[in-house]
Scaffold this active site. Structure first.
Site, PDB file in Angstrom:
ATOM      1  N   HIS A  44     -35.558  21.798  42.664  1.00  6.19           N
ATOM      2  CA  HIS A  44     -35.995  23.098  42.148  1.00  6.19           C
ATOM      3  C   HIS A  44     -36.735  22.975  40.815  1.00  6.19           C
ATOM      4  O   HIS A  44     -36.770  23.903  40.019  1.00  6.19           O
ATOM      5  CB  HIS A  44     -34.823  24.077  41.984  1.00  6.19           C
ATOM      6  CG  HIS A  44     -34.075  24.332  43.239  1.00  6.19           C
ATOM      7  ND1 HIS A  44     -34.667  24.878  44.363  1.00  6.19           N
ATOM      8  CD2 HIS A  44     -32.791  24.108  43.581  1.00  6.19           C
ATOM      9  CE1 HIS A  44     -33.773  24.982  45.315  1.00  6.19           C
ATOM     10  NE2 HIS A  44     -32.621  24.520  44.879  1.00  6.19           N
ATOM     11  N   ARG A  67     -41.822  31.578  26.464  1.00  2.00           N
ATOM     12  CA  ARG A  67     -42.222  30.420  25.654  1.00  2.00           C
ATOM     13  C   ARG A  67     -43.473  29.824  26.267  1.00  2.00           C
ATOM     14  O   ARG A  67     -43.933  30.257  27.313  1.00  2.00           O
ATOM     15  CB  ARG A  67     -41.124  29.358  25.716  1.00  2.00           C
ATOM     16  CG  ARG A  67     -40.798  28.985  27.176  1.00  2.00           C
ATOM     17  CD  ARG A  67     -39.880  27.789  27.272  1.00  2.00           C
ATOM     18  NE  ARG A  67     -39.213  27.714  28.564  1.00  2.00           N
ATOM     19  CZ  ARG A  67     -39.724  27.186  29.650  1.00  2.00           C
ATOM     20  NH1 ARG A  67     -40.951  26.717  29.639  1.00  2.00           N
ATOM     21  NH2 ARG A  67     -39.044  27.149  30.773  1.00  2.00           N
ATOM     22  N   LYS A  81     -31.311  36.322  33.895  1.00  2.00           N
ATOM     23  CA  LYS A  81     -32.139  36.577  35.079  1.00  2.00           C
ATOM     24  C   LYS A  81     -31.736  37.898  35.729  1.00  2.00           C
ATOM     25  O   LYS A  81     -32.579  38.624  36.265  1.00  2.00           O
ATOM     26  CB  LYS A  81     -31.963  35.447  36.098  1.00  2.00           C
ATOM     27  CG  LYS A  81     -32.583  34.115  35.723  1.00  2.00           C
ATOM     28  CD  LYS A  81     -32.563  33.204  36.962  1.00  2.00           C
ATOM     29  CE  LYS A  81     -32.594  31.720  36.634  1.00  2.00           C
ATOM     30  NZ  LYS A  81     -33.784  31.228  35.995  1.00  2.00           N
ATOM     31  N   GLU A 125     -29.746  35.844  45.792  1.00  5.86           N
ATOM     32  CA  GLU A 125     -31.049  36.239  46.336  1.00  5.86           C
ATOM     33  C   GLU A 125     -31.170  35.781  47.771  1.00  5.86           C
ATOM     34  O   GLU A 125     -30.569  34.786  48.166  1.00  5.86           O
ATOM     35  CB  GLU A 125     -32.189  35.567  45.539  1.00  5.86           C
ATOM     36  CG  GLU A 125     -32.472  36.204  44.216  1.00  5.86           C
ATOM     37  CD  GLU A 125     -33.577  35.475  43.451  1.00  5.86           C
ATOM     38  OE1 GLU A 125     -34.174  34.517  43.982  1.00  5.86           O
ATOM     39  OE2 GLU A 125     -33.818  35.878  42.304  1.00  5.86           O
TER      40      GLU A 125
HETATM   41  P1  ADP Z   1     -35.160  28.095  36.755  1.00  6.26           P
HETATM   42  O1  ADP Z   1     -34.637  28.951  35.647  1.00  6.26           O
HETATM   43  O2  ADP Z   1     -34.311  26.917  37.008  1.00  6.26           O
HETATM   44  O3  ADP Z   1     -36.612  27.811  36.589  1.00  6.26           O
HETATM   45  P2  ADP Z   1     -35.967  29.903  38.925  1.00  6.26           P
HETATM   46  O4  ADP Z   1     -35.292  31.172  39.241  1.00  6.26           O
HETATM   47  O5  ADP Z   1     -37.279  29.991  38.233  1.00  6.26           O
HETATM   48  O6  ADP Z   1     -34.972  29.004  38.081  1.00  6.26           O
HETATM   49  O7  ADP Z   1     -36.130  29.084  40.267  1.00  6.26           O
HETATM   50  C1  ADP Z   1     -36.493  27.726  40.267  1.00  6.26           C
HETATM   51  C2  ADP Z   1     -37.049  27.325  41.627  1.00  6.26           C
HETATM   52  O8  ADP Z   1     -36.096  27.572  42.684  1.00  6.26           O
HETATM   53  C3  ADP Z   1     -38.274  28.094  42.080  1.00  6.26           C
HETATM   54  O9  ADP Z   1     -39.464  27.552  41.541  1.00  6.26           O
HETATM   55  C4  ADP Z   1     -38.206  27.957  43.584  1.00  6.26           C
HETATM   56  O10 ADP Z   1     -38.671  26.691  44.010  1.00  6.26           O
HETATM   57  C5  ADP Z   1     -36.727  28.008  43.865  1.00  6.26           C
HETATM   58  N1  ADP Z   1     -36.302  29.381  44.202  1.00  6.26           N
HETATM   59  C6  ADP Z   1     -35.943  30.335  43.324  1.00  6.26           C
HETATM   60  N2  ADP Z   1     -35.621  31.486  43.953  1.00  6.26           N
HETATM   61  C7  ADP Z   1     -35.766  31.254  45.272  1.00  6.26           C
HETATM   62  C8  ADP Z   1     -35.572  32.038  46.463  1.00  6.26           C
HETATM   63  N3  ADP Z   1     -35.135  33.287  46.403  1.00  6.26           N
HETATM   64  N4  ADP Z   1     -35.833  31.464  47.679  1.00  6.26           N
HETATM   65  C9  ADP Z   1     -36.257  30.173  47.741  1.00  6.26           C
HETATM   66  N5  ADP Z   1     -36.446  29.390  46.664  1.00  6.26           N
HETATM   67  C10 ADP Z   1     -36.207  29.903  45.440  1.00  6.26           C
HETATM   68  P1  ADP Z   2     -40.407  24.630  33.170  1.00  3.94           P
HETATM   69  O1  ADP Z   2     -40.487  25.691  34.222  1.00  3.94           O
HETATM   70  O2  ADP Z   2     -41.449  24.809  32.116  1.00  3.94           O
HETATM   71  O3  ADP Z   2     -40.301  23.249  33.683  1.00  3.94           O
HETATM   72  P2  ADP Z   2     -37.505  24.530  32.537  1.00  3.94           P
HETATM   73  O4  ADP Z   2     -36.693  25.762  32.391  1.00  3.94           O
HETATM   74  O5  ADP Z   2     -37.268  23.629  33.681  1.00  3.94           O
HETATM   75  O6  ADP Z   2     -39.063  24.963  32.426  1.00  3.94           O
HETATM   76  O7  ADP Z   2     -37.298  23.674  31.223  1.00  3.94           O
HETATM   77  C1  ADP Z   2     -38.175  23.766  30.196  1.00  3.94           C
HETATM   78  C2  ADP Z   2     -38.576  22.422  29.762  1.00  3.94           C
HETATM   79  O8  ADP Z   2     -37.825  22.060  28.625  1.00  3.94           O
HETATM   80  C3  ADP Z   2     -38.301  21.313  30.769  1.00  3.94           C
HETATM   81  O9  ADP Z   2     -39.330  21.114  31.667  1.00  3.94           O
HETATM   82  C4  ADP Z   2     -38.089  20.120  29.905  1.00  3.94           C
HETATM   83  O10 ADP Z   2     -39.234  19.314  29.819  1.00  3.94           O
HETATM   84  C5  ADP Z   2     -37.712  20.683  28.575  1.00  3.94           C
HETATM   85  N1  ADP Z   2     -36.336  20.333  28.292  1.00  3.94           N
HETATM   86  C6  ADP Z   2     -35.242  20.863  28.825  1.00  3.94           C
HETATM   87  N2  ADP Z   2     -34.157  20.263  28.338  1.00  3.94           N
HETATM   88  C7  ADP Z   2     -34.589  19.340  27.480  1.00  3.94           C
HETATM   89  C8  ADP Z   2     -33.953  18.386  26.646  1.00  3.94           C
HETATM   90  N3  ADP Z   2     -32.634  18.237  26.609  1.00  3.94           N
HETATM   91  N4  ADP Z   2     -34.730  17.593  25.894  1.00  3.94           N
HETATM   92  C9  ADP Z   2     -36.062  17.725  25.892  1.00  3.94           C
HETATM   93  N5  ADP Z   2     -36.719  18.594  26.650  1.00  3.94           N
HETATM   94  C10 ADP Z   2     -35.992  19.379  27.434  1.00  3.94           C
HETATM   95 MG    MG Z   3     -38.150  29.104  36.616  1.00  2.00          MG
END
Ligand code: ADP
Ligand code: ADP
Ligand code: MG
Length: 666
Positions: A236, A292, A117, A201
């Site tokens: 989240h 993806r 990230k 952040e």
């Molecule tokens: P992940 O890899 O787990 O998807 P993200 O960076 O996409 O991580 O963040 C997941 C969630 O966390 C976001 O959809 C949002 O709800 C929250 N989030 C991320 N960054 C911020 C921020 N700077 N302020 C508030 N909420 C945040």
């Molecule tokens: P998204 O934003 O699409 O939800 P995430 O980064 O949260 O993406 O994770 C991608 C997806 O991969 C998850 O929503 C989950 O359904 C799947 N995933 C993650 N870990 C596993 C696991 N151990 N087994 C099966 N599916 C998984």
């Molecule tokens: Mg995300």
């Protein structure tokens, strides 16, 4: 020409969904499965299925060499990784290429560029894409991080640079809480990703999560397929998504689409990808890019009428994108709700076990159900506990929301805890109807977490009583011999007494037991004396009950003395009380702590001899994507700890015992 045969390196609903498109395109499918998935739906649907190893993902669905070996031996020309598992693994993408198998995904270097990230933000910043104010530098010394947090201004959000799935994220409200939050975020990041680097952040107070679906081919064409709003989240993590995002005007959509295309172009992208933005007021900021297919891609398919998996295969085969930006249009509104086996009352802890009863909404042109399980299948502790995705479409948001609520109401799941009550509460919430969306929606509306229970006590009791009587008649009550509770095997006199009635005693776990007096009638119906009323009741087709002439669906699932009555999708649990069995004594405050689900021990926080108060954290377990802290059930002294970090533990396994006090009390 597309591929003759493809291997799907995944499981569950997404494997089934990919197989469906392959079938339509005439691509033969090779499924892989772990030992836990021998009888899974995806194995059944595929043309062939190859075993790849034991249940833990690292030994099966993440076993790169084994999977490539299966691709070669089965003659698969391409590998589709789905989402999760190996889908964002650049080494796997390269291993496919080295083995002469086409990787259905972006180039390895694009995966790498977006994999961190922090590096992705640096890259996007240079490409002119707006970023959330923050720090994503290499210097990770505590002093620098503290100074940067102060400069950004509290509250701040710490994120694992290598993160995903909400892991390694910590909100920090004040400077004096930073050090501790950093340590725990780094610890979780190290344990989950083998990389403890973090970024910081500005923590936005009331943001929306809006993301853009992009698609690129290998001929330099890049388009976006509009946006999705994924603001309804817990931990989240998304649970309801929709497209288009309410309140986004064409100018903003255009600006975000352009930024997303810039991001994709900057990393030499090809295939399906999602650029995630966090949006507050009229500003949007780049958050991360997922290289993806996304879990929530179906809402985009519903409004565009496209099949994104088909596009993925076409791009992987070297074809140009099927449409140019100007030819793409969105129509109507779509929602997706993710139905998870998890317990909203216990911080969304995954819930595992067999699906004793499962009924999903019927699919129509406007209602789509993407699932990987059938009734009788087991939600195992090894993988993501998602049961299904429910996707609906209508011309307007209001109409689609009504569809969503209605279809959620058709769900019946018995055997595991689910988030269905929460999803229904959100779908029926006035703030959601107004599209007052932000990532703190559930926190802001805690009433959505209250377990609403439709149906009244009489209906539930009537359905339960009829089920018991029917079981008795057919002798099918599912009670193992020697249980010792069943009155049915006992005396014939119990069956029907001289006056022609039979009493059934039910308890709902707490409070008093209720007696239902049943008077079987010659016409097959039964008169039931329920609290305050007598009704004429009949059971029909197993799942239906007619009460005083009103027919309704009331399935009852029985496991021994426990009966679950499903009323409008909500579960009511009753216990049939054996009147000849003395009640079990009250148990004392627990003197042992056991694993609530199968898991891996990640940390042990106490040693024998420690004096702890009730609620003190004792040890941390890890299962699926969750960390779970086990707390002391009472005050006391730690006696023995039977497990060490890294150990796998089974459900119900004893982990910590309390020491006996001198007087013999525990
Ligand atoms: P992940 O890899 O787990 O998807 P993200 O960076 O996409 O991580 O963040 C997941 C969630 O966390 C976001 O959809 C949002 O709800 C929250 N989030 C991320 N960054 C911020 C921020 N700077 N302020 C508030 N909420 C945040
Ligand atoms: P998204 O934003 O699409 O939800 P995430 O980064 O949260 O993406 O994770 C991608 C997806 O991969 C998850 O929503 C989950 O359904 C799947 N995933 C993650 N870990 C596993 C696991 N151990 N087994 C099966 N599916 C998984
Ligand atoms: Mg995300």
């Amino acid at each position: 020409m597309l591929f003759g045969k493809a291997l799907i390196a995944n499981r569950g609903e997404i494997a089934c969904r990919i197989i469906r498109t392959c079938r339509r395109l005439g691509i033969a499918t090779v499924a892989i499965y772990s030992e836990a998935d021998r009888r899974s739906l995806h194995v059944e649907l595929a043309d062939e299925a190859w075993t790849v190893g034991p249940a833990p993902a690292r030994d099966s669905y993440l076993a790169i060499e084994t999977i490539i070996g299966v691709a070669r031996r089965s003659g698969a020309e391409a590998i589709h990784p789905g989402y999760g598992f190996l889908s964002e693994n650049a080494a796997f993408a390269e291993a496919c290429a080295a083995a002469g198998v086409v990787w259905v995904g972006p180039p390895a270097r694009a995966i790498r560029a977006m994999g961190s990230k922090a590096a992705a933000k640096a890259l996007m910043g240079r490409a002119g894409v707006p970023l959330v104010p923050g720090y994503h530098g290499d210097d990770q010394s505590p002093d620098v991080l503290a100074a940067e947090a102060g400069r950004i201004g509290y509250p701040v959000l710490i994120k694992a640079s290598a993160g995903g799935g909400g892991k390694g994220m910590r909100v920090v409200e004040r400077a004096d809480a930073l050090a501790e939050a950093l340590a725990s975020a780094q610890g979780e990041a190290h344990a989950s990703f083998g990389d403890d680097r973090v970024l910081i952040e500005k923590y936005l107070a009331r943001p929306r999560h809006i993301e853009i679906q992009v698609f690129a081919d290998t001929h330099g064409n890049i388009v976006h397929l509009f946006e999705r709003d994924c603001s309804i989240q817990r931990r989240h993590q998304k649970i309801i998504e929709e497209a288009p995002a309410p309140g986004i005007d064409p100018a903003r959509r255009h600006a975000m689409g352009d930024a997303a295309i810039t991001a994709a172009r900057a990393v030499g992208y090809a295939g399906a990808g999602t650029v995630e933005f966090i949006v507050e007021a009229d500003r949007f900021y780049f958050m991360e890019m997922n290289t993806r297919l996304q879990v929530e891609h179906p809402v985009t398919e519903m409004i565009t009428g496209l099949d994104l998996v088909e596009w993925q295969f076409r791009v992987a085969a070297g074809e140009p994108l099927p449409s140019r930006q100007g030819e793409l249009a969105a129509r109507g509104h779509a929602f997706e709700a993710r139905i998870y086996a998890e317990d909203p009352d216990r911080d969304f802890l995954p819930s595992t076990g067999p699906l004793a009863h499962l009924r999903q909404p019927r699919e129509t042109k406007q209602v789509r159900v993407d699932t990987g399980v059938r009734a009788g299948d087991t939600i195992s502790p090894y993988y993501d506990p998602m049961i299904a995705k429910l996707i609906v479409w209508s011309e307007t948001r209001d109409a689609a929301l009504r569809q969503l609520a209605a279809a959620l109401g058709e769900y019946e799941v018995v055997g595991v805890r689910t988030n269905l009550g929460l999803l229904r509460a959100i779908a029926g919430h006035p703030a959601f109807a107004r599209a007052d969306l932000h990532t703190g929606f559930i926190r802001r509306h805690p009433e959505t977490l209250a377990t609403a229970s439709g149906g009244n006590e009489r209906t539930v009791l009537a359905a339960a009583a009829l089920a018991v009587l029917a079981d008795e008649r057919t002798g099918t009550e599912r009670v193992s011999a020697g249980d010792g509770w069943s009155p049915w095997g006992m005396a014939d006199a119990w069956r029907l007494n001289a006056e022609g009635y039979q009493d059934l005693l039910f308890s709902d776990g707490g409070g008093d037991a209720v007696t239902v007096r049943a008077w079987p009638q010659g016409d097959g119906s039964t008169l039931l004396d329920l609290p305050g009323a007598r009704v004429r009741a009949e059971r029909e087709d197993g799942c239906f009950v007619r009460l005083d002439g009103v027919r309704q669906r009331l399935p009852v699932v029985r496991r021994g003395p426990e009966l679950t009555v499903v009323v409008d999708g909500s579960n009511h649990v009753l216990h049939l009380v054996d009147r000849f069995q003395p009640p079990r004594g009250e148990t004392k405050a627990d003197s042992r702590v056991t694993a609530p689900i199968p898991a891996r021990v990640s940390r042990v926080l106490v040693v024998p001899g420690d004096i702890v108060g009730k609620g003190a954290p004792l040890l941390v377990l890890e299962a699926m994507k969750m960390e779970l802290t086990l707390a002391a059930p009472r005050d006391g002294t730690i006696g023995a700890i039977s497990r060490a970090p890294g150990d796998m533990v089974g459900e119900g396994e004893e982990l910590v015992t309390f020491a006996m006090a001198a007087d013999g009390a525990t």
